[in-house]
Every structure is written in C-alpha cells, then in structure tokens.
Design a protein around this motif. Sequence first.
Motif, PDB file in Angstrom:
ATOM      1  N   ARG A 156      -0.661  -4.651  -6.534  1.00 46.33           N
ATOM      2  CA  ARG A 156      -1.696  -5.416  -6.422  1.00 46.33           C
ATOM      3  C   ARG A 156      -2.259  -5.496  -5.237  1.00 46.33           C
ATOM      4  O   ARG A 156      -3.521  -5.596  -4.483  1.00 46.33           O
ATOM      5  CB  ARG A 156      -1.381  -6.817  -6.696  1.00 46.33           C
ATOM      6  N   PHE A 157      -1.117  -5.405  -3.927  1.00 44.20           N
ATOM      7  CA  PHE A 157      -1.363  -5.572  -2.355  1.00 44.20           C
ATOM      8  C   PHE A 157      -2.203  -4.280  -2.292  1.00 44.20           C
ATOM      9  O   PHE A 157      -3.453  -4.396  -1.542  1.00 44.20           O
ATOM     10  CB  PHE A 157      -0.316  -5.304  -1.837  1.00 44.20           C
ATOM     11  N   VAL A 158      -2.082  -3.153  -2.676  1.00 48.05           N
ATOM     12  CA  VAL A 158      -2.835  -1.960  -2.508  1.00 48.05           C
ATOM     13  C   VAL A 158      -4.377  -2.060  -3.058  1.00 48.05           C
ATOM     14  O   VAL A 158      -5.325  -1.789  -2.268  1.00 48.05           O
ATOM     15  CB  VAL A 158      -2.421  -0.483  -3.157  1.00 48.05           C
ATOM     16  N   LEU A 159      -4.504  -2.502  -4.253  1.00 49.83           N
ATOM     17  CA  LEU A 159      -5.753  -2.873  -4.632  1.00 49.83           C
ATOM     18  C   LEU A 159      -6.752  -3.856  -4.031  1.00 49.83           C
ATOM     19  O   LEU A 159      -7.895  -3.746  -3.797  1.00 49.83           O
ATOM     20  CB  LEU A 159      -5.767  -3.307  -6.217  1.00 49.83           C
ATOM     21  N   GLN A 160      -5.994  -4.773  -3.501  1.00 47.15           N
ATOM     22  CA  GLN A 160      -6.765  -5.875  -2.622  1.00 47.15           C
ATOM     23  C   GLN A 160      -6.889  -5.911  -1.274  1.00 47.15           C
ATOM     24  O   GLN A 160      -7.883  -6.300  -0.604  1.00 47.15           O
ATOM     25  CB  GLN A 160      -6.079  -7.279  -3.164  1.00 47.15           C
ATOM     26  N   ALA A 161      -6.075  -5.129  -0.792  1.00 49.01           N
ATOM     27  CA  ALA A 161      -5.878  -4.972   0.742  1.00 49.01           C
ATOM     28  C   ALA A 161      -6.368  -3.650   1.465  1.00 49.01           C
ATOM     29  O   ALA A 161      -6.568  -3.391   2.531  1.00 49.01           O
ATOM     30  CB  ALA A 161      -4.668  -5.800   1.326  1.00 49.01           C
ATOM     31  N   ALA A 162      -6.138  -2.616   0.593  1.00 49.16           N
ATOM     32  CA  ALA A 162      -6.206  -1.125   0.783  1.00 49.16           C
ATOM     33  C   ALA A 162      -5.419  -0.755   1.969  1.00 49.16           C
ATOM     34  O   ALA A 162      -5.776  -0.440   3.221  1.00 49.16           O
ATOM     35  CB  ALA A 162      -7.603  -0.739   1.060  1.00 49.16           C
ATOM     36  N   PRO A 163      -4.403  -0.929   2.141  1.00 54.98           N
ATOM     37  CA  PRO A 163      -3.407  -0.740   3.366  1.00 54.98           C
ATOM     38  C   PRO A 163      -3.067   0.770   3.501  1.00 54.98           C
ATOM     39  O   PRO A 163      -3.485   1.655   2.456  1.00 54.98           O
ATOM     40  CB  PRO A 163      -1.978  -1.512   2.945  1.00 54.98           C
ATOM     41  N   SER A 164      -2.755   1.025   4.572  1.00 56.20           N
ATOM     42  CA  SER A 164      -2.655   2.720   4.883  1.00 56.20           C
ATOM     43  C   SER A 164      -1.348   3.087   4.229  1.00 56.20           C
ATOM     44  O   SER A 164      -0.613   2.391   4.018  1.00 56.20           O
ATOM     45  CB  SER A 164      -2.499   2.807   6.644  1.00 56.20           C
ATOM     46  N   ARG A 165      -1.262   4.290   4.058  1.00 58.68           N
ATOM     47  CA  ARG A 165       0.227   4.832   3.508  1.00 58.68           C
ATOM     48  C   ARG A 165       1.506   4.752   4.360  1.00 58.68           C
ATOM     49  O   ARG A 165       2.259   4.197   3.818  1.00 58.68           O
ATOM     50  CB  ARG A 165      -0.106   6.187   3.274  1.00 58.68           C
ATOM     51  N   ASN A 188       4.572   2.249   3.321  1.00 57.13           N
ATOM     52  CA  ASN A 188       5.896   2.850   3.536  1.00 57.13           C
ATOM     53  C   ASN A 188       6.725   2.041   4.235  1.00 57.13           C
ATOM     54  O   ASN A 188       8.034   1.887   3.858  1.00 57.13           O
ATOM     55  CB  ASN A 188       5.786   4.314   4.081  1.00 57.13           C
ATOM     56  N   THR A 189       6.288   1.539   5.100  1.00 55.24           N
ATOM     57  CA  THR A 189       6.966   0.440   6.021  1.00 55.24           C
ATOM     58  C   THR A 189       7.426  -0.756   5.139  1.00 55.24           C
ATOM     59  O   THR A 189       8.519  -1.110   5.349  1.00 55.24           O
ATOM     60  CB  THR A 189       6.046  -0.056   7.212  1.00 55.24           C
ATOM     61  N   LEU A 190       6.623  -1.123   4.230  1.00 48.56           N
ATOM     62  CA  LEU A 190       7.047  -2.319   3.411  1.00 48.56           C
ATOM     63  C   LEU A 190       8.106  -1.841   2.719  1.00 48.56           C
ATOM     64  O   LEU A 190       9.165  -2.827   2.204  1.00 48.56           O
ATOM     65  CB  LEU A 190       5.680  -2.874   2.666  1.00 48.56           C
ATOM     66  N   ARG A 191       7.995  -0.842   2.179  1.00 51.50           N
ATOM     67  CA  ARG A 191       8.923  -0.094   1.079  1.00 51.50           C
ATOM     68  C   ARG A 191      10.310  -0.163   1.859  1.00 51.50           C
ATOM     69  O   ARG A 191      11.489  -0.352   1.170  1.00 51.50           O
ATOM     70  CB  ARG A 191       8.382   0.996   0.279  1.00 51.50           C
ATOM     71  N   LEU A 192      10.369   0.642   2.982  1.00 53.03           N
ATOM     72  CA  LEU A 192      11.635   0.679   3.824  1.00 53.03           C
ATOM     73  C   LEU A 192      12.115  -0.545   4.491  1.00 53.03           C
ATOM     74  O   LEU A 192      13.401  -0.738   4.922  1.00 53.03           O
ATOM     75  CB  LEU A 192      11.368   1.779   4.786  1.00 53.03           C
ATOM     76  N   ALA A 193      11.236  -1.567   4.692  1.00 55.65           N
ATOM     77  CA  ALA A 193      11.719  -3.040   5.293  1.00 55.65           C
ATOM     78  C   ALA A 193      12.798  -3.482   4.784  1.00 55.65           C
ATOM     79  O   ALA A 193      12.880  -3.450   3.400  1.00 55.65           O
ATOM     80  CB  ALA A 193      10.572  -3.539   5.804  1.00 55.65           C
ATOM     81  N   PRO A 194      13.877  -4.170   5.285  1.00 55.28           N
ATOM     82  CA  PRO A 194      15.053  -4.900   4.587  1.00 55.28           C
ATOM     83  C   PRO A 194      14.353  -5.844   4.104  1.00 55.28           C
ATOM     84  O   PRO A 194      13.270  -6.818   4.707  1.00 55.28           O
ATOM     85  CB  PRO A 194      15.707  -5.180   5.909  1.00 55.28           C
TER      86      PRO A 194
END
Length: 279
Positions: free
Chosen positions: A31-40, A44-50
């Motif tokens: 949902r975040f990607v569809l609504q905010a169009a973040p960079s790759r 990746n930072t969000l996926r790897l962050a604790p």
Amino acid sequence: MTDPVLPDLWLDWCAVTGTPVDRRDEATLGRFVLQAAPSRKLLNTLRLAPLATAPAWPPALRGDATALSQLVHGGTSRINDPDVHWITRLRLRRLVFAAVLLAPANQGGLGLSRIQARGLTPGRLQSLRPVIGRTADEASCPACAVWSWLDVIGTNNDWSQDALRALGHHRDPAGGEVHRHERDDPSHGWLDWPDHPNLLPAIDQWGYLDRYGSLHPSSLSSLVHAIETLADARIAPARPASVEPVSAPPRITAEEEAAILARADELNARVARILKEYS
C-alpha cells in the motif's frame, strides 16, 4: 551508537494513514508503494530496519503500554505544584513534550530517534499530531501535553519575556468540558508556534528559550535520563491532602509516611537538578 532513523516519507505516510510505524509486512509496504511511490533504496531500508521502534526511549519503559501516560501524569502533577519555580515548570513542559516525541507508538508517542526529534519541524509535527495518544484523563493525555508546550513555543515567538514568565507560572487545571488538545491551537498574534524555527530549544538560567538552535545532542540525552528519573518517581505517591476526613482510617504509619515523602522529595530534587544542569 547512532540511532536507526526511519525515512521521513514513511513516517509521514504512517501519520496520514494511521499505520503504526513498525507495521512493515509486505501487504502494508505494498500500500505504501502504491500511495507514496518510494524509491527502491528507501523500500529496502524499511525492509532491513529493525522492527524495534523508539530507539531513544528508555529500555526500562518499553514493556509497559501505560508508561507514557503515567509519565505525562507525573509531569503534570509537578507542573501544577505551586512550589515549583516557573523556569522549572517550563523545563518540565519541554521534558514531557520530548517524552511524547520519543515514546513508542503503542504508548501514544511518535517513536522518533534523537536525530529526528532535534530536527522536527513545525510542519512535520502538525502532520504527525493525529497519531499522538489520547487518554480519558486530561492530566495523563499526551496530546494535551503537546498542546501546552506549543503554547510555550508560540509565546516565545512574540519575544515577550514577561508573557513567557506569566505562562511559566501558569498551571494546567484539568476537569474542563473539553481537553486542551480539543481546543483551537494557542494563538499569540501574528507569530504563532508553526512559525517557530525549532521545537526543542534550550532554556537558559533566566528562562529564555533559544529561538534558533535545538538542544545539543548531549542535552537531549540528559532529558532522556530525566525521563527515566521522572518515571521512577511514579512509585512515590502524591503527598496526602492537608485535611483528611475525621473518619478516615490511617493507612500508613508516621514512619512509613515520612519515608515515602522523603523518597518523593529526593526524586523531585533529582529531576529538578537534571533539568537545571542541562537546560
């Protein structure tokens, strides 16, 4: 050690959508990607962050979902103590405000790191305010504590030390028809809190707030230490009322009461000393 910092775009999106900042499952990120169009890279930072949020929040307070509301209540009690000096009262308001910024989302805070708290702008705070916690008790309400500090910031923007001193003497009576945070934002003229350059200023020994510089990182770390001390003070009950009902049975002995009050005085003195030393 450097605090992990979640991207501002993610924090803004979470605030707008009401999504907890630590909810980073693939469906939420989609949902975040569809609504905010973040960079790759950001994704990746969000996926790897604790997943542990609120990196600056004292570890001892993480397991208690009511820790922030209890701390706000303790701070409000001290702010409303008529014996507290007006400059200390201003510093207590800033301390409680900082606690709301740093506390985890599940306690009603924003879970910011030290870096994010020091760099917080009025515009970003305005977008995050809807997710700040509310409680039925106004004295414990994080959103009300933020409102009171914004009143200080707005007053400081008028460059009137007399007005700031008067506000320092002001207390936060509870029990009105509406909470403070439900009222219109405090207004002090043509310059109000959204125009203030920084939200965590130093407060000098005369009660002046630095309009342009945020707290030094070491001073913010000391505020975190003061938060721990104020939280520790929760174990000390308030002083008994000066007039007790005649029929009320004694609940503690004189020796126990003296020990409790001595402990409360010690903790209050520690909080005041920390606030004064790292203004």
